[in-house]
Enzyme design. Sequence first.
Site, PDB file in Angstrom:
ATOM      1  N   GLU A 127      -3.736   7.857  -5.146  1.00  0.00           N
ATOM      2  CA  GLU A 127      -3.957   7.210  -6.440  1.00  0.00           C
ATOM      3  C   GLU A 127      -5.295   7.645  -7.011  1.00  0.00           C
ATOM      4  O   GLU A 127      -6.284   7.670  -6.268  1.00  0.00           O
ATOM      5  CB  GLU A 127      -3.921   5.682  -6.278  1.00  0.00           C
ATOM      6  CG  GLU A 127      -2.571   5.173  -5.827  1.00  0.00           C
ATOM      7  CD  GLU A 127      -2.520   3.681  -5.602  1.00  0.00           C
ATOM      8  OE1 GLU A 127      -1.426   3.148  -5.387  1.00  0.00           O
ATOM      9  OE2 GLU A 127      -3.593   3.027  -5.652  1.00  0.00           O
ATOM     10  N   HIS A 174      -0.147   0.839 -10.287  1.00  0.00           N
ATOM     11  CA  HIS A 174      -0.946  -0.115  -9.518  1.00  0.00           C
ATOM     12  C   HIS A 174      -1.462  -1.251 -10.419  1.00  0.00           C
ATOM     13  O   HIS A 174      -2.665  -1.514 -10.506  1.00  0.00           O
ATOM     14  CB  HIS A 174      -2.111   0.591  -8.827  1.00  0.00           C
ATOM     15  CG  HIS A 174      -2.593  -0.132  -7.596  1.00  0.00           C
ATOM     16  ND1 HIS A 174      -2.983   0.516  -6.451  1.00  0.00           N
ATOM     17  CD2 HIS A 174      -2.728  -1.454  -7.328  1.00  0.00           C
ATOM     18  CE1 HIS A 174      -3.358  -0.364  -5.536  1.00  0.00           C
ATOM     19  NE2 HIS A 174      -3.210  -1.575  -6.058  1.00  0.00           N
ATOM     20  N   ARG A 187       0.854  -1.178   0.000  1.00  0.00           N
ATOM     21  CA  ARG A 187       0.000   0.000   0.000  1.00  0.00           C
ATOM     22  C   ARG A 187       0.893   1.232   0.000  1.00  0.00           C
ATOM     23  O   ARG A 187       1.923   1.267   0.680  1.00  0.00           O
ATOM     24  CB  ARG A 187      -0.927   0.019   1.224  1.00  0.00           C
ATOM     25  CG  ARG A 187      -2.031  -1.029   1.187  1.00  0.00           C
ATOM     26  CD  ARG A 187      -3.070  -0.713   0.113  1.00  0.00           C
ATOM     27  NE  ARG A 187      -4.165  -1.677   0.096  1.00  0.00           N
ATOM     28  CZ  ARG A 187      -4.213  -2.747  -0.688  1.00  0.00           C
ATOM     29  NH1 ARG A 187      -3.194  -3.009  -1.499  1.00  0.00           N
ATOM     30  NH2 ARG A 187      -5.259  -3.546  -0.667  1.00  0.00           N
TER      31      ARG A 187
END
Length: 316
Positions: free
Chosen positions: A264, A283, A235
């Site tokens: 994000e 990601h 994370r």
Amino acid sequence: MKIAVLDWNTMTMNGDLSADVLEKCGETAIYGLTSAEQTIEHIGDAEAVLCNKVLITREVMDACPNLKYVGLFATGFNNVDIEYATEKGITVCNAGQYSTNAVAQQTFAYILDHFSRVREYDNAVKEGLWERSPVFSCFPFATRELAGKTLSIVGFGAIGRAVAKIGEAFGMNIVVCTRTAPTDCPYEVADLYTASRKADVLTFHCPLTPQTKGIVSAELLSRMKSSAVLINTSRGGTVNEADLAQALRNGTIASAYLDVLDKEPMSADTPLKNAPNCVITPHVAWAPLETRERLLNIVCENLKAWSCGSPQNKVN
């Protein structure tokens, strides 16, 4: 049963996944994306909600009295107010361990990129380096073997274990740092600072908790080898991005590979955007087709199990 799918576009951007399997579960409304302002409207009178990152807050649950189930296209569930969902009798189910192989694979894509330097050699060859070489083998960029290097893994769940197994196959020395002492662990177990000090590669596979938030700090980075590589596929919040950017500029560590950021999508002013020797992917470690197919299947099976009165993968 009425089902609202709030952010289907997080599962497919090019139509490579079909939502047909969801539509077989009930009367389904599928939304590509849902903003915070649209959440209550999009849920409407649905009994079940399927989502990835949409916030399911106390206000949303109070405004949607028919809501009885939240199914997540993810392992993490920090977008749902779990305590309030439990209070209201709303079942929340996640999709654990669907991405183990994919994230482990991405981790080693980063490791091999750093140690084998394939991108640099490919660019150099295309620019004529080999054509100008006086000898048959041209190697201006130093490469290294993985065998004998120390791979320190923070977090020893399914992904951490898969990474350790691959590292062991490459002949790496494995050091594990985990909050819960693992049973029958064949690897060295160490505290965070010891694992960081020993690491040629330090890779994070831990959840984001109050204890792990900002754990990659200036203090931790200062304990690492100047030749070390930092990897984060867990994370974004585990990394203090300003501290990492400064460490890269100062040469405190050799490089960093990140698949997640604190904010994000990536913001234009992230300190890491122009940091030297920093590779950022958007990601995507979880996103191979087979992985998303597996995820979709888990979400559907979770929904079916709940509708039959036997919920699985409950987080509350």
